[in-house]
Motif scaffolding. Structure first.
Motif, PDB file in Angstrom:
ATOM      1  N   VAL A 191       0.842  -1.211   0.000  1.00  0.00           N
ATOM      2  CA  VAL A 191       0.000   0.000   0.000  1.00  0.00           C
ATOM      3  C   VAL A 191       0.870   1.252   0.000  1.00  0.00           C
ATOM      4  O   VAL A 191       0.575   2.250  -0.684  1.00  0.00           O
ATOM      5  N   GLY A 192       1.989   1.242   0.758  1.00  0.00           N
ATOM      6  CA  GLY A 192       2.890   2.384   0.759  1.00  0.00           C
ATOM      7  C   GLY A 192       3.497   2.638  -0.607  1.00  0.00           C
ATOM      8  O   GLY A 192       3.623   3.798  -1.040  1.00  0.00           O
ATOM      9  N   GLU A 193       3.894   1.576  -1.313  1.00  0.00           N
ATOM     10  CA  GLU A 193       4.445   1.741  -2.654  1.00  0.00           C
ATOM     11  C   GLU A 193       3.380   2.296  -3.612  1.00  0.00           C
ATOM     12  O   GLU A 193       3.683   3.116  -4.497  1.00  0.00           O
ATOM     13  N   HIS A 194       2.118   1.854  -3.444  1.00  0.00           N
ATOM     14  CA  HIS A 194       1.028   2.386  -4.289  1.00  0.00           C
ATOM     15  C   HIS A 194       0.840   3.875  -4.060  1.00  0.00           C
ATOM     16  O   HIS A 194       0.660   4.655  -5.011  1.00  0.00           O
ATOM     17  N   VAL A 195       0.932   4.312  -2.806  1.00  0.00           N
ATOM     18  CA  VAL A 195       0.784   5.733  -2.489  1.00  0.00           C
ATOM     19  C   VAL A 195       1.918   6.529  -3.100  1.00  0.00           C
ATOM     20  O   VAL A 195       1.709   7.604  -3.690  1.00  0.00           O
ATOM     21  N   ALA A 196       3.160   6.029  -2.993  1.00  0.00           N
ATOM     22  CA  ALA A 196       4.297   6.749  -3.568  1.00  0.00           C
ATOM     23  C   ALA A 196       4.178   6.840  -5.079  1.00  0.00           C
ATOM     24  O   ALA A 196       4.482   7.885  -5.686  1.00  0.00           O
ATOM     25  N   HIS A 197       3.729   5.748  -5.732  1.00  0.00           N
ATOM     26  CA  HIS A 197       3.604   5.746  -7.185  1.00  0.00           C
ATOM     27  C   HIS A 197       2.511   6.719  -7.652  1.00  0.00           C
ATOM     28  O   HIS A 197       2.727   7.518  -8.573  1.00  0.00           O
ATOM     29  N   THR A 198       1.345   6.687  -7.026  1.00  0.00           N
ATOM     30  CA  THR A 198       0.246   7.580  -7.438  1.00  0.00           C
ATOM     31  C   THR A 198       0.574   9.042  -7.131  1.00  0.00           C
ATOM     32  O   THR A 198       0.193   9.943  -7.877  1.00  0.00           O
ATOM     33  N   SER A 199       1.285   9.292  -6.071  1.00  0.00           N
ATOM     34  CA  SER A 199       1.651  10.676  -5.740  1.00  0.00           C
ATOM     35  C   SER A 199       2.643  11.227  -6.745  1.00  0.00           C
ATOM     36  O   SER A 199       2.551  12.392  -7.163  1.00  0.00           O
ATOM     37  N   THR A 200       3.592  10.395  -7.166  1.00  0.00           N
ATOM     38  CA  THR A 200       4.553  10.836  -8.164  1.00  0.00           C
ATOM     39  C   THR A 200       3.862  11.110  -9.479  1.00  0.00           C
ATOM     40  O   THR A 200       4.171  12.094 -10.174  1.00  0.00           O
ATOM     41  N   THR A 232       2.729   3.467  13.398  1.00  0.00           N
ATOM     42  CA  THR A 232       3.093   4.778  12.849  1.00  0.00           C
ATOM     43  C   THR A 232       2.893   4.803  11.345  1.00  0.00           C
ATOM     44  O   THR A 232       2.370   5.790  10.782  1.00  0.00           O
ATOM     45  N   CYS A 233       3.294   3.727  10.642  1.00  0.00           N
ATOM     46  CA  CYS A 233       3.077   3.661   9.192  1.00  0.00           C
ATOM     47  C   CYS A 233       1.593   3.616   8.861  1.00  0.00           C
ATOM     48  O   CYS A 233       1.140   4.224   7.873  1.00  0.00           O
ATOM     49  N   CYS A 234       0.821   2.903   9.696  1.00  0.00           N
ATOM     50  CA  CYS A 234      -0.625   2.868   9.464  1.00  0.00           C
ATOM     51  C   CYS A 234      -1.253   4.263   9.630  1.00  0.00           C
ATOM     52  O   CYS A 234      -2.141   4.665   8.861  1.00  0.00           O
ATOM     53  N   LYS A 235      -0.764   5.024  10.602  1.00  0.00           N
ATOM     54  CA  LYS A 235      -1.272   6.386  10.803  1.00  0.00           C
ATOM     55  C   LYS A 235      -0.918   7.282   9.630  1.00  0.00           C
ATOM     56  O   LYS A 235      -1.715   8.137   9.220  1.00  0.00           O
ATOM     57  N   PHE A 236       0.281   7.077   9.040  1.00  0.00           N
ATOM     58  CA  PHE A 236       0.674   7.845   7.868  1.00  0.00           C
ATOM     59  C   PHE A 236      -0.271   7.571   6.694  1.00  0.00           C
ATOM     60  O   PHE A 236      -0.742   8.495   6.022  1.00  0.00           O
ATOM     61  N   LEU A 237      -0.547   6.271   6.444  1.00  0.00           N
ATOM     62  CA  LEU A 237      -1.470   5.928   5.351  1.00  0.00           C
ATOM     63  C   LEU A 237      -2.868   6.464   5.632  1.00  0.00           C
ATOM     64  O   LEU A 237      -3.575   6.913   4.711  1.00  0.00           O
ATOM     65  N   LEU A 238      -3.278   6.458   6.894  1.00  0.00           N
ATOM     66  CA  LEU A 238      -4.604   6.980   7.247  1.00  0.00           C
ATOM     67  C   LEU A 238      -4.701   8.485   6.968  1.00  0.00           C
ATOM     68  O   LEU A 238      -5.698   8.980   6.429  1.00  0.00           O
ATOM     69  N   ALA A 239      -3.646   9.229   7.296  1.00  0.00           N
ATOM     70  CA  ALA A 239      -3.638  10.674   7.034  1.00  0.00           C
ATOM     71  C   ALA A 239      -3.644  10.960   5.540  1.00  0.00           C
ATOM     72  O   ALA A 239      -4.319  11.892   5.070  1.00  0.00           O
ATOM     73  N   HIS A 240      -2.887  10.152   4.780  1.00  0.00           N
ATOM     74  CA  HIS A 240      -2.860  10.345   3.334  1.00  0.00           C
ATOM     75  C   HIS A 240      -4.229  10.078   2.721  1.00  0.00           C
ATOM     76  O   HIS A 240      -4.693  10.834   1.843  1.00  0.00           O
TER      77      HIS A 240
END
Length: 445
Positions: A374-383, A426-434
């Motif tokens: 999920v983190g890689e998906h967020v980085a890819h879509t944001s880029t 902490t990583c889950c909270k980051f994805l939740l904020a995004h």
């Protein structure tokens, strides 16, 4: 037209030509100006002798016939003579004319009817001389009056002047009548105009009444609309404030509250980790992992990401992760085989016996892999959207997160596993904020 006569002298009257064609207004003016003639009552005698003479005359005249002879005085028109309007005269009867002197007695023969003679009162010589003196005085008075009357006969110059005055008066009368007729015509015209104005005023009154009725109805309808508008505006303001409050509210943060309690990471008040001096119950740890699995499922769905090799099954304290073997190709309609990994522990073994936590460790490693995807998906879509530098706070590689292993079978200290669980939250909270930021951006568009 029947002839008209004077009511006093019974002389025939000749109407002026201007009086023949009188309009109603002119006739009314003349009729109102004419004096009302009333018969004058006979004047009562003043002296006792006059009263006695009047009484004697009335008694004698009852049986008296027509006069045998008539005498006329100077200035009195004779029978058949032509009378003019400027002649002035008085007719005296025989009984009112005394003889020329005191001794002269004039008797008028009368035709008496056969009737018994009445006894006449005895008159003395003294009373007779008084009566004759009174009669003489009356005769002299009448003679003086006749002389004065004859002296008052107008001259030719006065007649001409009177005629000129009459003609001037007739001219002015004619002019006044013409003006009167013009005024009457103008009055009739004005009355017609007034009637038309009255009719127009009535129409205007009806129109004004209709206007006020329509205005009152419109005002009532307008007030109803204004009340409805005010109600809608009040409701809109309330809904706007509620919307703003909801927009400021992060549903994900309200649903999944991630924090810390000392060395422990917490989710919705549940501690994730275990220390020797703080032995957390396994029921609390299993419930916390169930909330973490549910959070990742919600975030992945919100970001539009679908897991290909995994299936997260959030069922509270007994959540599971199904890992599919994608290397084995399915045949027909059959699905790839999956290995069910239980993300919970029974709690019968202590943390030091890591060999007996194999399935629990595999489930936690599989969760870290899902979190990494999920983190890689967020980085890819944001880029792709033009935003760079968006990545998870801690690097995940196989079973480690932030260089700390999440396995319990590594025989490491309890603090390492507790720290790995804290990094995971902490990583889950980051994805939740995004995910919340992405949702706010969509609502703003």
């Amino acid at each position: 037209m029947a002839p008209l006569y004077c009511q006093k002298c019974r002389t025939q009257l000749k109407l002026d030509p201007s009086l023949e064609d009188l309009n109603p207004a002119s006739f009314k003016i003349l009729a109102d100006a004419a004096p009302i003639l009333e018969p004058n009552a006979p004047e009562e005698p003043r002296s006792a002798a006059a009263k006695q003479r009047r009484q004697h005359y009335d008694e004698v005249s009852k049986d008296a016939g027509p006069a045998m002879q008539k005498r006329t005085l100077s200035g009195t028109p004779r029978t058949g003579s032509k009378m003019t309007p400027d002649m002035s005269f008085i007719v005296l009867s025989e009984s009112q004319i005394a003889p020329g002197g005191p001794e002269e007695v004039v008797q008028t023969p009368t035709k008496k009817k056969a009737a018994p003679k009445k006894a006449e009162p005895v008159v003395t010589d003294r009373e007779e001389k008084k009566r004759q003196s009174s009669v003489i005085r009356e005769r002299d008075a009448y003679v003086d009056f006749l002389k004065k009357a004859q002296e008052d006969v107008p001259t030719d110059e006065e007649r001409k002047k009177t005629k000129r005055d009459l003609e001037d008066a007739q001219r002015r009368e004619k002019q006044a009548l013409e003006e009167l007729e013009a005024l009457e015509a103008e009055k009739a015209k004005m009355e017609d105009e007034i009637a038309a104005l009255d009719a127009e005023a009535e129409d205007l009154d009806e129109e004004e009444e209709r206007f006020w009725r329509e205005r009152n109805a419109f005002t009532a309808e307008l007030n109803a609309f204004q009340q409805e508008r005010d109600s809608l505006q009040t409701q809109l303001a309330h809904d706007t404030r509620l919307l703003e409050s909801l927009q400021r509210t992060n549903v994900y943060n309200d649903t999944f509250v991630i924090g810390h309690d000392g060395l422990f990471g917490t989710i919705n008040g549940l501690r994730l980790g275990r220390l020797p001096d703080h032995p957390i119950e396994w029921a609390e740890i299993n419930a916390a992992w169930g909330q973490v699995v549910l959070l990742l499922v919600v975030v992945a769905e919100k970001l539009g990401y679908s897991f290909r090799d995994y299936k997260l099954v959030p069922v509270g304290s007994t959540s599971k992760i199904v890992k599919y073997d994608t290397k084995q190709q399915p045949t027909g309609d059959s699905k790839p085989k999956g290995n069910v990994l239980e993300l919970f522990s029974s709690g019968n073994l202590s943390l030091g016996l890591g060999l007996f936590h194999g399935k629990f460790d595999d489930a936690m490693v599989a969760f870290l892999d899902c979190l990494r995807l999920v983190g890689e998906h967020v980085a890819h879509t944001s880029t792709a959207a033009g935003a760079t530098g968006i990545k998870l706070p801690y690097l995940i590689h196989k079973d480690k997160i932030g260089e700390v292993s999440i396995r319990l079978g590594n025989f490491g200290p309890d603090e390492q596993w507790t720290k790995a669980c804290k990094y995971t939250l902490t990583c889950c909270k980051f994805l939740l904020a995004h995910a919340s930021h992405v949702d706010d951006a969509k609502n703003a568009r």
